[in-house]
Design a protein around this motif. Structure first.
Motif, short mmCIF file in Angstrom:
data_model
loop_
_atom_site.label_atom_id
_atom_site.label_comp_id
_atom_site.label_asym_id
_atom_site.label_seq_id
_atom_site.Cartn_x
_atom_site.Cartn_y
_atom_site.Cartn_z
N ARG A 180 0.84 -1.38 0.03
CA ARG A 180 -0.07 0.00 -0.04
C ARG A 180 0.77 1.37 0.00
O ARG A 180 0.43 2.08 -0.63
N LEU A 181 1.90 1.15 0.64
CA LEU A 181 2.85 2.50 0.98
C LEU A 181 3.62 2.70 -0.49
O LEU A 181 3.79 3.72 -0.92
N GLU A 182 4.06 1.65 -1.17
CA GLU A 182 4.89 1.69 -2.27
C GLU A 182 3.86 2.21 -3.34
O GLU A 182 4.26 2.89 -4.22
N SER A 183 2.69 1.64 -3.25
CA SER A 183 1.65 2.10 -4.31
C SER A 183 1.22 3.62 -4.34
O SER A 183 1.27 4.45 -5.14
N ALA A 184 1.27 3.87 -3.08
CA ALA A 184 0.72 5.34 -2.84
C ALA A 184 1.97 6.21 -3.05
O ALA A 184 1.75 7.49 -3.75
N ARG A 190 12.88 0.73 1.05
CA ARG A 190 14.04 0.13 1.20
C ARG A 190 14.08 -0.69 2.38
O ARG A 190 14.78 -1.66 2.68
N GLN A 191 13.72 0.02 3.64
CA GLN A 191 13.24 -0.69 4.78
C GLN A 191 12.17 -0.18 5.50
O GLN A 191 11.67 0.90 5.41
N LEU A 192 11.39 -0.98 6.26
CA LEU A 192 10.32 -0.74 6.99
C LEU A 192 10.56 -1.35 8.43
O LEU A 192 10.64 -2.43 8.69
N TRP A 193 10.19 -0.34 9.44
CA TRP A 193 10.37 -0.86 10.82
C TRP A 193 9.16 -0.34 11.79
O TRP A 193 8.54 0.70 11.27
N ARG A 194 8.78 -1.17 12.49
CA ARG A 194 7.64 -0.53 13.74
C ARG A 194 8.45 0.05 14.69
O ARG A 194 9.10 -0.77 15.54
N LEU A 195 8.30 1.37 14.97
CA LEU A 195 9.09 2.15 15.95
C LEU A 195 8.36 1.96 17.40
O LEU A 195 9.14 1.90 18.35
N LEU A 208 11.55 3.81 4.95
CA LEU A 208 12.74 4.42 4.25
C LEU A 208 12.56 3.75 2.77
O LEU A 208 12.66 2.83 2.53
N PHE A 209 12.32 4.94 1.78
CA PHE A 209 12.39 4.54 0.65
C PHE A 209 13.44 4.64 -0.22
O PHE A 209 14.40 5.49 0.19
N HIS A 210 13.69 3.75 -1.48
CA HIS A 210 14.88 3.98 -2.18
C HIS A 210 14.86 5.39 -2.86
O HIS A 210 13.86 5.85 -3.23
N PRO A 211 16.14 5.78 -2.99
CA PRO A 211 16.28 7.15 -3.85
C PRO A 211 15.71 7.27 -5.04
O PRO A 211 16.03 6.08 -5.77
N ASP A 212 15.13 8.23 -5.59
CA ASP A 212 15.04 8.25 -7.21
C ASP A 212 15.77 9.31 -7.49
O ASP A 212 15.42 10.71 -7.45
N GLY A 213 17.09 9.31 -7.89
CA GLY A 213 18.05 10.37 -8.52
C GLY A 213 18.36 11.06 -7.30
O GLY A 213 18.76 10.64 -6.05
N LYS A 214 17.98 12.36 -7.35
CA LYS A 214 18.09 13.55 -6.21
C LYS A 214 17.23 13.38 -5.14
O LYS A 214 17.20 14.34 -4.25
N GLU A 215 16.05 12.40 -5.51
CA GLU A 215 15.03 12.53 -4.76
C GLU A 215 14.95 11.62 -3.38
O GLU A 215 15.19 10.50 -3.85
N ASP A 247 25.42 15.05 8.18
CA ASP A 247 26.44 13.86 8.33
C ASP A 247 25.53 12.70 8.21
O ASP A 247 25.98 11.57 9.19
N ASP A 248 24.19 12.65 7.88
CA ASP A 248 23.27 11.49 8.11
C ASP A 248 23.59 10.24 7.07
O ASP A 248 23.00 9.17 7.19
N GLN A 249 24.36 10.75 5.99
CA GLN A 249 24.78 9.78 4.82
C GLN A 249 23.23 9.24 4.29
O GLN A 249 23.30 8.08 3.81
N GLY A 250 22.20 9.97 4.30
CA GLY A 250 21.03 9.50 3.72
C GLY A 250 20.24 8.32 4.10
O GLY A 250 19.68 7.71 4.04
#
Length: 308
Positions: A180-184, A190-195, A208-215, A247-250
């Motif tokens: 559902r999240l990927e479709s939206a 890239r990774q999904l956690w329950r906090l 956390l989603f995979h980058p799309d170029g600079k996005e 310095d979060d390295q994305g």
């Protein structure tokens, strides 16, 4: 003559009974007739104790005063650094502090600390004695050294509005939620956690989603009553060394986040106060959810804690 005597006798009975038309029967106090409700003004005028007014059981985010502080190395004091504009007289009314996943402390305003120039310039327990700010003494409980706290009056955050926060931080294998999240967002996760679990009917996730170029994109996802609301944190950068924080390295991971508290809000929503740790400091986020919205409020707090 006999008829006249009977009429006179009946008139005497009616007069004694007080049953003229329009006259109400007199009842003894508390017997048979409901007594009128006394007003608070009447109570006070007669010296009786004032009527009690029930405190609300929900937080109104619009009434939060935004007073933050942190603890010294002993956990016996908190400091609210700098001047609190327009709230100096209100500090004496503060009686509680909350932090560390909803732990409540009783506090009292002690004094203003002048501070000096001998410190490191960091908002940390190690530099506590050198900072200028208002000192609060912890009168009940022990603060976690160097931890952030929100200071308040009971009418600002009713204690019975607070929700239990159970930390998790583990990766989640929930294909339905992931899809559902990927479709939206039209991109892969890239990774999904329950906090954490919040209260009895809500769960907070970090995606956390995979980058799309600079996005770049990560999102908080609050799942409640079999539906979800999402708060996005997009970023557009070329230098991936510092995407959201210095310095979060994305990267964003559960260890970067902790919770001060969570509470019920007006409109059957949830209010979440959480910390976001970075390489140079700590930011506090105020998040509010409703059935169809998840937003970050303007109230913020930050501590500069960069290592020396």
């Amino acid at each position: 003559m006999r008829i006249a005597k009977r009429i006179l006798w009946l008139l005497m009975i009616l007069a004694l009974a007080g049953c003229d038309q329009g006259q109400e029967p007199v009842a003894q106090e508390g017997v048979g007739v409901e007594q009128p409700t006394r007003t608070e003004q009447e109570n006070n005028a007669e010296g009786a104790p004032p009527l009690t007014t029930a405190l609300p059981v929900e937080v109104d985010p619009g009434k939060l005063q935004g007073v933050f502080g942190f603890a010294d190395e002993t956990g016996s004091r908190l400091i609210v650094t700098g001047e609190v504009e327009g709230q100096r007289e209100n500090l004496d009314q503060i009686t509680h502090a909350v932090g560390e996943n909803g732990v409540i402390l009783s506090v009292t305003h002690e004094m203003w600390q002048e501070g000096d120039d001998a410190g490191s310039g960091r908002d940390t327990s190690y530099n506590f004695a050198h900072l200028s700010g208002d000192l609060f003494t912890v009168t009940e409980g022990i603060a976690e050294p160097n931890a952030t706290y929100y200071l308040f009056q009971p009418q600002e955050i009713p204690l019975n509005s607070l929700l239990e926060v159970a930390l998790d931080g583990q990766p989640v294998v929930d294909e339905n939620l992931r899809e559902r999240l990927e479709s939206a967002k039209d991109r892969d996760i890239r990774q999904l956690w329950r906090l954490a679990e919040i209260g009895t009917d809500a769960e907070l996730y970090l995606a956390l989603f995979h980058p799309d170029g600079k996005e770049h994109l990560f999102s908080f996802v609050l799942v409640r009553n079999q539906s979800e609301v999402v708060l996005d944190y997009p970023a557009t950068v070329e230098d991936t060394n510092s995407v959201w924080r210095v310095d979060d390295q994305g990267e964003v991971i559960p260890e970067m986040f902790s919770f001060l508290f969570a509470a019920r809000t007006t409109g059957q929503g949830i209010f979440i106060a959480m910390e976001w740790y970075g390489a140079e400091g700590i930011n506090v986020l105020f998040l509010r959810s409703s059935e169809d919205r998840f937003i970050e409020l303007e109230t913020r707090y930050g501590r500069y804690t960069a290592p020396l």
